[in-house]
Design an enzyme around this catalytic site. Structure first.
Site, PDB file in Angstrom:
ATOM      1  N   SER A 136       0.823  -1.127  -0.015  1.00 40.20           N
ATOM      2  CA  SER A 136      -0.083   0.021  -0.043  1.00 40.20           C
ATOM      3  C   SER A 136       1.051   1.331  -0.110  1.00 40.20           C
ATOM      4  O   SER A 136       2.106   1.205   0.219  1.00 40.20           O
ATOM      5  CB  SER A 136      -0.882  -0.008   1.293  1.00 40.20           C
ATOM      6  OG  SER A 136      -1.756   1.235   1.360  1.00 40.20           O
ATOM      7  N   TYR A 148      -3.196   0.195  10.464  1.00 42.29           N
ATOM      8  CA  TYR A 148      -3.140  -0.392   9.311  1.00 42.29           C
ATOM      9  C   TYR A 148      -1.982   0.110   8.439  1.00 42.29           C
ATOM     10  O   TYR A 148      -1.326  -0.873   7.806  1.00 42.29           O
ATOM     11  CB  TYR A 148      -4.538   0.126   8.548  1.00 42.29           C
ATOM     12  CG  TYR A 148      -4.334  -0.105   7.138  1.00 42.29           C
ATOM     13  CD1 TYR A 148      -4.641  -1.326   6.800  1.00 42.29           C
ATOM     14  CD2 TYR A 148      -4.110   0.903   6.229  1.00 42.29           C
ATOM     15  CE1 TYR A 148      -4.672  -1.574   5.282  1.00 42.29           C
ATOM     16  CE2 TYR A 148      -3.865   0.754   4.757  1.00 42.29           C
ATOM     17  CZ  TYR A 148      -4.189  -0.633   4.333  1.00 42.29           C
ATOM     18  OH  TYR A 148      -4.128  -0.868   2.844  1.00 42.29           O
TER      19      TYR A 148
END
Length: 225
Positions: A136, A148
């Site tokens: 990501s 996250y």
């Protein structure tokens, strides 16, 4: 050359798009996720000759062992493994975050990925295949308090570590790092975000390179508005 591709988190979003694009390109796909109904619907769409569904929770190592055994019993080998299964945050930051969500993110995004990689490596060494991680942009930025984001920093480092472990074996490792993608990951539509199809095209680009070409990391972000 047609490849046998195993995809975790294949029932929606990026995984589903990668499955569709791979099958359209002539590859065979093994689709793994917890949602059996969605997987079977995708197999019906792609055709049973082109796709196999395996229900699997990646946080359960025994279920992953069955997943790999089922795939190789059916097709004899694996050429590509896409470690795509992932989970997002239920709230921003650490102070306002939910402890159970922290635990589940680490189990899915990190532990589950390490199990997938461990079980994939012998098959990919044998086939001189390709292990692909979905990282990501969050693993390339500082997002205040984001658990996250930290799980994706893990993926960034882990992908490099696995690549070093596989150096000289003929197997390849690629970490694809998308910016925001409009998927069921989010509760509301993200009209300026990337689409899952964008990531699927990047995935195919990486795995269809000639054998002498390695793409260790591939960033794909929405164009600034």
């Amino acid at each position: 050359m047609s490849k046998i591709i195993l995809i975790t988190g294949a029932s929606s979003g990026i995984g589903e798009a990668c499955a569709r694009h791979s099958a359209k390109a002539g590859h065979t796909v093994v689709l793994a996720a917890r949602s059996a109904d969605k997987l079977e619907g995708l197999v019906a769409e792609l055709g049973e000759k082109n796709a196999l569904a395996v229900t699997c929770d990646v946080t359960d190592a025994d279920q992953q062992k069955v997943m790999f055994a089922t795939a190789t019993d059916r097709f004899g080998r694996l050429d590509v493994v896409l470690a795509n299964a992932g989970l997002g945050a239920s709230a921003l930051g650490t102070e306002e975050g939910d402890i159970e969500n922290f635990k589940e993110m680490v189990l899915v995004n990190n532990f589950g990925v390490t199990v997938t990689a461990k079980l994939a490596i012998p098959h990919l060494k044998a086939s001189k295949g390709h292990l692909v991680f979905i990282g990501s942009r969050a693993g390339h930025a500082t997002l205040p308090g984001s658990v996250y984001g930290a799980t994706k920093w893990f993926i960034r480092g882990y992908a490099e570590n696995v690549a070093a472990e596989l150096s000289g074996t003929g197997a390849r490792v690629t970490n694809i790092n998308p910016g925001m993608v409009d998927t069921p990951f989010f509760d509301e539509p993200k009209p300026t975000a990337l689409r899952p199809d964008d990531i699927a095209r990047a995935f195919l680009y990486a795995i269809e390179q000639p054998e002498h070409v390695l793409i260790p990391s591939l960033q794909i972000y929405p164009k600034p508005q």
